[in-house]
Structures are given as C-alpha cells and as structure tokens.
Design a protein around this motif. Structure first.
Motif, mmCIF file in Angstrom:
data_model
loop_
_atom_site.group_PDB
_atom_site.id
_atom_site.type_symbol
_atom_site.label_atom_id
_atom_site.label_comp_id
_atom_site.label_asym_id
_atom_site.label_seq_id
_atom_site.Cartn_x
_atom_site.Cartn_y
_atom_site.Cartn_z
ATOM 1 N N UNK A 1 45.921 13.828 39.313
ATOM 2 C CA UNK A 1 45.990 14.909 38.321
ATOM 3 C C UNK A 1 44.993 16.020 38.638
ATOM 4 N N UNK A 2 43.812 15.643 39.095
ATOM 5 C CA UNK A 2 42.822 16.646 39.485
ATOM 6 C C UNK A 2 43.303 17.452 40.685
ATOM 7 N N UNK A 3 43.946 16.770 41.640
ATOM 8 C CA UNK A 3 44.478 17.461 42.815
ATOM 9 C C UNK A 3 45.586 18.431 42.402
ATOM 10 N N UNK A 4 46.495 17.977 41.529
ATOM 11 C CA UNK A 4 47.561 18.858 41.050
ATOM 12 C C UNK A 4 46.991 20.053 40.285
ATOM 13 N N UNK A 5 45.959 19.807 39.497
ATOM 14 C CA UNK A 5 45.329 20.899 38.752
ATOM 15 C C UNK A 5 44.694 21.902 39.704
ATOM 16 N N UNK A 6 44.055 21.404 40.746
ATOM 17 C CA UNK A 6 43.444 22.289 41.738
ATOM 18 C C UNK A 6 44.512 23.108 42.460
ATOM 19 N N UNK A 7 45.635 22.460 42.816
ATOM 20 C CA UNK A 7 46.734 23.181 43.460
ATOM 21 C C UNK A 7 47.321 24.243 42.534
ATOM 22 N N UNK A 8 47.448 23.892 41.250
ATOM 23 C CA UNK A 8 47.957 24.848 40.265
ATOM 24 C C UNK A 8 47.014 26.044 40.135
ATOM 25 N N UNK A 9 45.719 25.770 40.083
ATOM 26 C CA UNK A 9 44.742 26.853 39.988
ATOM 27 C C UNK A 9 44.792 27.750 41.224
ATOM 28 N N UNK A 10 44.937 27.141 42.391
ATOM 29 C CA UNK A 10 45.027 27.907 43.633
ATOM 30 C C UNK A 10 46.293 28.770 43.636
ATOM 31 N N UNK A 11 47.423 28.183 43.229
ATOM 32 C CA UNK A 11 48.678 28.941 43.176
ATOM 33 C C UNK A 11 48.572 30.080 42.165
ATOM 34 N N UNK A 12 47.932 29.831 41.050
ATOM 35 C CA UNK A 12 47.746 30.873 40.039
ATOM 36 C C UNK A 12 46.858 31.994 40.567
ATOM 37 N N UNK A 13 45.787 31.628 41.255
ATOM 38 C CA UNK A 13 44.897 32.639 41.834
ATOM 39 C C UNK A 13 45.629 33.473 42.887
ATOM 40 N N UNK A 14 46.458 32.823 43.701
ATOM 41 C CA UNK A 14 47.231 33.557 44.712
ATOM 42 C C UNK A 14 48.238 34.488 44.051
ATOM 43 N N UNK A 15 48.888 34.027 42.984
ATOM 44 C CA UNK A 15 49.851 34.868 42.265
ATOM 45 C C UNK A 15 49.150 36.065 41.628
ATOM 46 N N UNK A 16 47.984 35.826 41.045
ATOM 47 C CA UNK A 16 47.222 36.933 40.457
ATOM 48 C C UNK A 16 46.821 37.942 41.533
ATOM 49 N N UNK A 17 46.459 37.452 42.700
ATOM 50 C CA UNK A 17 46.096 38.338 43.805
ATOM 51 C C UNK A 17 47.292 39.177 44.242
ATOM 52 N N UNK A 18 48.470 38.544 44.315
ATOM 53 C CA UNK A 18 49.687 39.285 44.684
ATOM 54 C C UNK A 18 50.004 40.354 43.643
ATOM 55 N N UNK A 19 49.808 40.028 42.367
ATOM 56 C CA UNK A 19 50.049 41.008 41.303
ATOM 57 C C UNK A 19 49.088 42.179 41.452
ATOM 58 N N UNK A 20 47.823 41.883 41.695
ATOM 59 C CA UNK A 20 46.831 42.950 41.874
ATOM 60 C C UNK A 20 47.151 43.812 43.088
ATOM 61 N N UNK A 21 47.577 43.169 44.176
ATOM 62 C CA UNK A 21 47.948 43.922 45.377
ATOM 63 C C UNK A 21 49.170 44.789 45.107
ATOM 64 N N UNK A 22 50.138 44.253 44.364
ATOM 65 C CA UNK A 22 51.327 45.024 44.001
ATOM 66 C C UNK A 22 50.971 46.225 43.146
ATOM 67 N N UNK A 23 50.066 46.033 42.187
ATOM 68 C CA UNK A 23 49.615 47.150 41.347
ATOM 69 C C UNK A 23 48.930 48.199 42.216
ATOM 70 N N UNK A 24 48.070 47.730 43.108
ATOM 71 C CA UNK A 24 47.351 48.651 43.983
ATOM 72 C C UNK A 24 48.316 49.444 44.859
ATOM 73 N N UNK A 25 49.338 48.759 45.385
ATOM 74 C CA UNK A 25 50.328 49.445 46.225
ATOM 75 C C UNK A 25 51.093 50.494 45.423
ATOM 76 N N UNK A 26 51.431 50.172 44.185
ATOM 77 C CA UNK A 26 52.148 51.142 43.346
ATOM 78 C C UNK A 26 51.273 52.344 43.007
#
Length: 152
Positions: A27-52
């Motif tokens: 469960x801790x590993x899955x939570x860490x993976x979820x947090x990493x995926x969320x951080x990557x998604x947030x980064x993509x959103x920020x990059x998309x905003x910056x590109x726009x």
C-alpha cells in the motif's frame, strides 16, 4: 496450555504480522507511485499552461504583420485564454478579443474554409476586414493590456 499450542499460536501471530507488514508495504508503494504520477501530471499541466502563455505572447508579438492578421490573432488568443481558464471578457481592454471572436465565430476555418466557393470566401473576407477596421484601435490597446497582464 501445551507447548505445541503456544508455538502454533505464536507462528500464526507471526504469519499474520508478516502478512500485514507485506500489505502495508504494498500500500505504501502504491501510494508513492500515485503521488509520483500526480506530481508528473501536475508538472505536465504547468508545462501546458506555460506553453499556452508563451503562445499568447508570440501571437501578440507578430500580430499586425504579414504573418498574422488581427482577426486570426484575436480568435487564437481568446481560445488560448479559454484553455487557461481565464475569463477576461469583462476586462475593459482585453475584452475586445472576446468581442472579435463572437463576431467572427460563424466564419468557417481550416478545411471548411478551403471547401467554400470563392464568392463566399470573398464575403467572409469583407466581414473580417470590416471587423478588423472597427476594432483595430481596441485590439492594439488589448494587445498591450494582455502583454502587461500577469498570466500565471
């Protein structure tokens, strides 16, 4: 209680604890993976905003040149602002991009434009030229206001 019952209970307890420890680790590993995926998604959103935002700035730099007319720039800027979830339609100067978009959104674009007969294209070009002439001063003010606006 006999010694064998005691060892059986102890072994069972150890197995239960080990099983729970493994479950917690998974469960801790899955939570860490979820947090990493969320951080990557947030980064993509920020990059998309910056590109726009960068796209808006580029459009504003070249608008009014042979590369980009005011009507096309106004339409693109309005769409990019919508993608950024900015509603600046009530802004005194920037709102002109929304007005121009509203007055020209009925004009076909891309493939639809290419399929139009010459007479229809000419009619729409006249409408775009009239719209540009009507709003040119406001578009120039809107350009400067949007360049000064903190798009973050």
């Amino acid at each position: 209680m006999s010694l064998s019952v005691f060892f059986l209970a102890l072994t069972t307890g150890i197995l239960v604890i080990a099983g729970l420890a493994l479950l917690i680790l998974r469960l801790l590993k899955k939570d860490q993976e979820r947090k990493l995926a969320l951080a990557e998604a947030e980064q993509r959103v920020l990059e998309g905003r910056s590109e726009r935002i960068d796209s808006i700035r580029v459009l504003l730099k070249v608008v009014g040149t042979e590369e980009l007319g005011w009507i096309e720039a106004a339409i693109r800027v309005k769409v990019l602002l919508d993608q950024l979830s900015f509603d600046l339609s009530t802004n005194e100067d920037i709102g002109v991009f929304y007005k121009v978009y509203a007055e020209t959104e009925h004009i076909p674009t891309h493939d639809s434009w290419n399929e139009l007969p010459s007479s229809a294209k000419k009619k729409f070009r006249v409408q775009m030229e009239q719209c540009e002439a009507q709003y040119l001063d406001a578009l120039q003010r809107g350009k400067q206001a949007l360049l000064d606006y903190p798009l973050v």
